[in-house]
Design a protein around this motif. Structure first.
Motif, PDB file in Angstrom:
ATOM      1  N   TYR A 153      -2.547  29.944 -37.291  1.00 26.61           N
ATOM      2  CA  TYR A 153      -2.318  28.812 -37.919  1.00 26.61           C
ATOM      3  C   TYR A 153      -1.755  27.317 -36.989  1.00 26.61           C
ATOM      4  N   LEU A 154      -0.570  27.659 -36.024  1.00 28.46           N
ATOM      5  CA  LEU A 154       0.259  27.308 -35.270  1.00 28.46           C
ATOM      6  C   LEU A 154      -0.604  26.611 -34.085  1.00 28.46           C
ATOM      7  N   ARG A 155      -1.645  27.288 -33.622  1.00 30.65           N
ATOM      8  CA  ARG A 155      -2.528  27.600 -33.043  1.00 30.65           C
ATOM      9  C   ARG A 155      -1.536  28.190 -31.475  1.00 30.65           C
ATOM     10  N   ILE A 156      -0.976  29.215 -31.600  1.00 28.76           N
ATOM     11  CA  ILE A 156      -0.311  29.775 -30.480  1.00 28.76           C
ATOM     12  C   ILE A 156      -0.656  31.245 -29.708  1.00 28.76           C
ATOM     13  N   ASP A 157      -0.791  30.682 -28.654  1.00 28.14           N
ATOM     14  CA  ASP A 157      -1.258  32.199 -27.767  1.00 28.14           C
ATOM     15  C   ASP A 157       0.099  32.674 -27.313  1.00 28.14           C
ATOM     16  N   GLY A 158      -0.203  34.407 -26.343  1.00 33.93           N
ATOM     17  CA  GLY A 158       0.799  34.835 -26.558  1.00 33.93           C
ATOM     18  C   GLY A 158       1.948  35.140 -27.720  1.00 33.93           C
ATOM     19  N   ASN A 159       3.031  36.082 -27.284  1.00 40.21           N
ATOM     20  CA  ASN A 159       3.928  36.737 -27.949  1.00 40.21           C
ATOM     21  C   ASN A 159       5.157  35.720 -27.800  1.00 40.21           C
ATOM     22  N   ASP A 160       5.507  34.940 -26.953  1.00 40.48           N
ATOM     23  CA  ASP A 160       6.806  34.235 -26.403  1.00 40.48           C
ATOM     24  C   ASP A 160       7.955  33.696 -27.120  1.00 40.48           C
ATOM     25  N   ASP A 161       7.219  33.784 -28.489  1.00 40.69           N
ATOM     26  CA  ASP A 161       8.069  32.747 -29.239  1.00 40.69           C
ATOM     27  C   ASP A 161       7.865  33.506 -30.854  1.00 40.69           C
ATOM     28  N   ASP A 162       7.239  34.577 -31.041  1.00 40.30           N
ATOM     29  CA  ASP A 162       7.674  35.468 -31.841  1.00 40.30           C
ATOM     30  C   ASP A 162       8.544  35.819 -32.201  1.00 40.30           C
ATOM     31  N   GLU A 163      10.135  36.004 -31.817  1.00 39.26           N
ATOM     32  CA  GLU A 163      10.952  35.685 -32.458  1.00 39.26           C
ATOM     33  C   GLU A 163      11.804  34.578 -32.953  1.00 39.26           C
ATOM     34  N   ILE A 164      11.494  33.427 -32.703  1.00 41.89           N
ATOM     35  CA  ILE A 164      11.435  32.355 -33.212  1.00 41.89           C
ATOM     36  C   ILE A 164      10.837  32.430 -34.365  1.00 41.89           C
ATOM     37  N   LEU A 165       9.708  32.903 -34.498  1.00 44.12           N
ATOM     38  CA  LEU A 165       8.471  32.304 -35.369  1.00 44.12           C
ATOM     39  C   LEU A 165       9.219  33.544 -36.824  1.00 44.12           C
ATOM     40  N   ASN A 166       9.781  34.291 -36.451  1.00 40.77           N
ATOM     41  CA  ASN A 166      10.165  34.950 -37.436  1.00 40.77           C
ATOM     42  C   ASN A 166      11.103  34.601 -37.920  1.00 40.77           C
ATOM     43  N   LEU A 167      12.202  33.714 -37.286  1.00 43.65           N
ATOM     44  CA  LEU A 167      13.558  33.514 -37.938  1.00 43.65           C
ATOM     45  C   LEU A 167      13.056  32.480 -39.098  1.00 43.65           C
ATOM     46  N   LEU A 168      12.129  31.544 -38.152  1.00 42.45           N
ATOM     47  CA  LEU A 168      11.612  30.450 -39.493  1.00 42.45           C
ATOM     48  C   LEU A 168      11.175  31.088 -40.387  1.00 42.45           C
ATOM     49  N   VAL A 169      10.522  32.010 -40.322  1.00 39.05           N
ATOM     50  CA  VAL A 169       9.380  32.058 -41.960  1.00 39.05           C
ATOM     51  C   VAL A 169      10.703  33.147 -42.514  1.00 39.05           C
ATOM     52  N   GLU A 170      12.131  33.558 -42.629  1.00 40.79           N
ATOM     53  CA  GLU A 170      13.069  33.796 -42.862  1.00 40.79           C
ATOM     54  C   GLU A 170      13.519  33.367 -43.292  1.00 40.79           C
ATOM     55  N   ALA A 171      13.892  31.626 -42.676  1.00 37.79           N
ATOM     56  CA  ALA A 171      14.683  29.911 -42.938  1.00 37.79           C
ATOM     57  C   ALA A 171      13.236  29.565 -43.927  1.00 37.79           C
ATOM     58  N   SER A 172      12.421  30.112 -44.051  1.00 39.58           N
ATOM     59  CA  SER A 172      11.631  28.926 -44.694  1.00 39.58           C
ATOM     60  C   SER A 172      10.947  29.800 -46.235  1.00 39.58           C
ATOM     61  N   LYS A 173      11.817  30.855 -46.259  1.00 36.63           N
ATOM     62  CA  LYS A 173      11.663  31.874 -47.269  1.00 36.63           C
ATOM     63  C   LYS A 173      12.336  31.403 -48.104  1.00 36.63           C
ATOM     64  N   GLU A 174      14.447  31.380 -47.530  1.00 41.52           N
ATOM     65  CA  GLU A 174      15.200  30.584 -47.602  1.00 41.52           C
ATOM     66  C   GLU A 174      14.909  29.728 -48.208  1.00 41.52           C
TER      67      GLU A 174
END
Length: 105
Positions: A12-33
């Motif tokens: 959806y975000l058009r991201i390749d690679g795993n460099d931002d996985d930690e940030i994305l997981n944090l953003l998902v948790e923040a979005s749920k909150e």
């Protein structure tokens, strides 16, 4: 992560690679909150997952602290209003209350 996979989010975000996985997981948790605070219960519905992805995109794409995010976009706001819990369903309204919501005397 609900029924939303990290791979789907990255597509959806058009991201390749795993460099931002930690940030994305944090953003998902923040979005749920954020959605919980807006009165949206966590679910596995397509609209809920889309709201998460849109909120993550908003924050991921505007990570520069010099950028001020004025408001959430209209599409995300519309989804939140559709899936938000507004209180008791109408069938649970007390018989003491008439159609206008006023208490009968």
């Amino acid at each position: 992560m609900l029924g939303l996979s990290l791979d789907t989010l990255k597509k959806y975000l058009r991201i390749d690679g795993n460099d931002d996985d930690e940030i994305l997981n944090l953003l998902v948790e923040a979005s749920k909150e954020y959605l919980t605070g807006a009165g949206v219960p966590e679910s596995n519905s397509a609209l809920y997952r889309l709201a998460i992805m849109m909120h993550v995109a908003l924050n991921y794409e505007n990570r520069n602290p010099a950028i001020k995010i004025e408001s959430i976009n209209f599409a995300l706001q519309s989804i939140i209003l559709q899936i938000k819990e507004w209180g008791k369903p109408e069938d649970e309204v007390s018989s003491d209350t008439d159609v206008s919501g006023d208490t009968k005397v």
